[in-house]
Motif scaffolding. Sequence first.
Motif, mmCIF file in Angstrom:
data_model
loop_
_atom_site.group_PDB
_atom_site.id
_atom_site.type_symbol
_atom_site.label_atom_id
_atom_site.label_comp_id
_atom_site.label_asym_id
_atom_site.label_seq_id
_atom_site.Cartn_x
_atom_site.Cartn_y
_atom_site.Cartn_z
ATOM 1 N N LYS A 144 0.836 -1.210 0.000
ATOM 2 C CA LYS A 144 0.000 0.000 0.000
ATOM 3 C C LYS A 144 0.868 1.256 0.000
ATOM 4 O O LYS A 144 0.544 2.258 -0.663
ATOM 5 C CB LYS A 144 -0.931 0.014 1.207
ATOM 6 C CG LYS A 144 -1.929 1.177 1.193
ATOM 7 C CD LYS A 144 -2.881 1.109 2.366
ATOM 8 C CE LYS A 144 -3.954 2.201 2.236
ATOM 9 N NZ LYS A 144 -3.379 3.559 2.184
ATOM 10 N N HIS A 145 1.970 1.225 0.738
ATOM 11 C CA HIS A 145 2.910 2.351 0.759
ATOM 12 C C HIS A 145 3.409 2.660 -0.649
ATOM 13 O O HIS A 145 3.454 3.828 -1.068
ATOM 14 C CB HIS A 145 4.087 2.019 1.680
ATOM 15 C CG HIS A 145 5.309 2.865 1.468
ATOM 16 N ND1 HIS A 145 5.355 4.210 1.755
ATOM 17 C CD2 HIS A 145 6.543 2.540 0.977
ATOM 18 C CE1 HIS A 145 6.559 4.692 1.462
ATOM 19 N NE2 HIS A 145 7.293 3.696 0.985
ATOM 20 N N LEU A 146 3.757 1.617 -1.403
ATOM 21 C CA LEU A 146 4.266 1.813 -2.761
ATOM 22 C C LEU A 146 3.166 2.290 -3.706
ATOM 23 O O LEU A 146 3.397 3.160 -4.554
ATOM 24 C CB LEU A 146 4.889 0.518 -3.280
ATOM 25 C CG LEU A 146 6.160 0.041 -2.565
ATOM 26 C CD1 LEU A 146 6.627 -1.288 -3.148
ATOM 27 C CD2 LEU A 146 7.274 1.078 -2.655
ATOM 28 N N ILE A 147 1.973 1.728 -3.566
ATOM 29 C CA ILE A 147 0.860 2.143 -4.423
ATOM 30 C C ILE A 147 0.503 3.606 -4.162
ATOM 31 O O ILE A 147 0.286 4.388 -5.098
ATOM 32 C CB ILE A 147 -0.363 1.231 -4.199
ATOM 33 C CG1 ILE A 147 -0.078 -0.172 -4.760
ATOM 34 C CG2 ILE A 147 -1.613 1.815 -4.858
ATOM 35 C CD1 ILE A 147 -1.162 -1.188 -4.471
ATOM 36 N N ASP A 148 0.460 3.981 -2.896
ATOM 37 C CA ASP A 148 0.153 5.378 -2.551
ATOM 38 C C ASP A 148 1.215 6.330 -3.102
ATOM 39 O O ASP A 148 0.898 7.415 -3.601
ATOM 40 C CB ASP A 148 0.051 5.536 -1.034
ATOM 41 C CG ASP A 148 -1.202 4.897 -0.457
ATOM 42 O OD1 ASP A 148 -2.114 4.566 -1.240
ATOM 43 O OD2 ASP A 148 -1.263 4.713 0.774
ATOM 44 N N LYS A 154 2.328 9.972 -9.816
ATOM 45 C CA LYS A 154 1.641 9.917 -11.108
ATOM 46 C C LYS A 154 0.677 11.086 -11.256
ATOM 47 O O LYS A 154 0.497 11.617 -12.363
ATOM 48 C CB LYS A 154 0.878 8.593 -11.235
ATOM 49 C CG LYS A 154 0.311 8.333 -12.629
ATOM 50 C CD LYS A 154 1.412 8.156 -13.653
ATOM 51 C CE LYS A 154 0.847 7.830 -15.030
ATOM 52 N NZ LYS A 154 1.920 7.706 -16.043
ATOM 53 N N GLU A 155 0.079 11.497 -10.156
ATOM 54 C CA GLU A 155 -0.817 12.655 -10.184
ATOM 55 C C GLU A 155 -0.075 13.891 -10.683
ATOM 56 O O GLU A 155 -0.627 14.726 -11.402
ATOM 57 C CB GLU A 155 -1.388 12.912 -8.793
ATOM 58 C CG GLU A 155 -2.338 14.097 -8.721
ATOM 59 C CD GLU A 155 -2.793 14.387 -7.302
ATOM 60 O OE1 GLU A 155 -2.466 15.479 -6.778
ATOM 61 O OE2 GLU A 155 -3.450 13.509 -6.714
ATOM 62 N N ARG A 198 7.923 1.501 -11.463
ATOM 63 C CA ARG A 198 6.944 2.471 -11.965
ATOM 64 C C ARG A 198 7.073 3.811 -11.243
ATOM 65 O O ARG A 198 6.926 4.874 -11.851
ATOM 66 C CB ARG A 198 5.528 1.907 -11.827
ATOM 67 C CG ARG A 198 5.224 0.852 -12.886
ATOM 68 C CD ARG A 198 3.779 0.405 -12.867
ATOM 69 N NE ARG A 198 3.490 -0.377 -14.064
ATOM 70 C CZ ARG A 198 3.020 0.114 -15.200
ATOM 71 N NH1 ARG A 198 2.755 1.399 -15.301
ATOM 72 N NH2 ARG A 198 2.802 -0.664 -16.237
ATOM 73 N N ILE A 199 7.336 3.766 -9.952
ATOM 74 C CA ILE A 199 7.539 5.010 -9.199
ATOM 75 C C ILE A 199 8.771 5.746 -9.726
ATOM 76 O O ILE A 199 8.743 6.952 -9.977
ATOM 77 C CB ILE A 199 7.708 4.711 -7.693
ATOM 78 C CG1 ILE A 199 6.410 4.157 -7.106
ATOM 79 C CG2 ILE A 199 8.127 5.972 -6.933
ATOM 80 C CD1 ILE A 199 6.563 3.578 -5.711
ATOM 81 N N ASP A 200 9.858 5.007 -9.897
ATOM 82 C CA ASP A 200 11.117 5.608 -10.350
ATOM 83 C C ASP A 200 10.997 6.234 -11.733
ATOM 84 O O ASP A 200 11.758 7.144 -12.073
ATOM 85 C CB ASP A 200 12.227 4.556 -10.369
ATOM 86 C CG ASP A 200 12.681 4.151 -8.976
ATOM 87 O OD1 ASP A 200 12.468 4.938 -8.038
ATOM 88 O OD2 ASP A 200 13.230 3.046 -8.826
#
Length: 226
Positions: A144-148, A154-155, A198-200
Amino acid sequence: MAKARKSIPQKTKSLLQQEINSQCPICDDQNVDHFEIHHIDEIPENNSPDNLLMLCPICHSKITKGDISEEEVKQIKNYLMIKAKGKSSAKSSNTINIKGNVSNSTVANSISAQTIVYKSRSKPKMEFADGAIGKKAELKNYVKHLIDRYNEYKEGDVGKSKMNYAAIWGIIKKEFKASAYQVPEAQFEALCLFLQHRIDNTKQGRINRGKGFKNYSTFDEIYGGE
């Protein structure tokens, strides 16, 4: 005289295509007929599957030009290998136990084919399958931490008005054939690498990496390696 480049066996090509699920692991292009194979160590004679990555020509060109770093390529390959290993060790059929009066209380992968009758109006609470990430609070919370964090960054890429916060959940389900918290624990590391990558690769993620800033906490940093 330079050594002739060894041809890659068709069996190896088939394995590589299966590894990426017939879509480019970087941009998700599915025009697999035109895909190329990259030698990660830049040695054309080394046709070990661990050294090869199948991908689209555009992304292959970006690697060659240095737009995509060697580190990122290795990270992608590592993720694919861990994912494949997790699949082989995970149970072939995930089950979901649902409390209540049901015609069949154990459902394999999907509950769409079952008729469920409940005495109360409250929604039934779906339990996580045995061995699923959701069974362990620390694993579930880290995902959940990574998804958030992904949704937060992404926003910034697309703007709040165009942001679809549910999209990443669908992407995970497509990639791992299970909802995020129903992914087998054996694939926890692969799921984390998938989300971290994906975050990176968001705009903010790339800026942070360029400045030497972290985009997310590691699992060990949060839970002390337990």
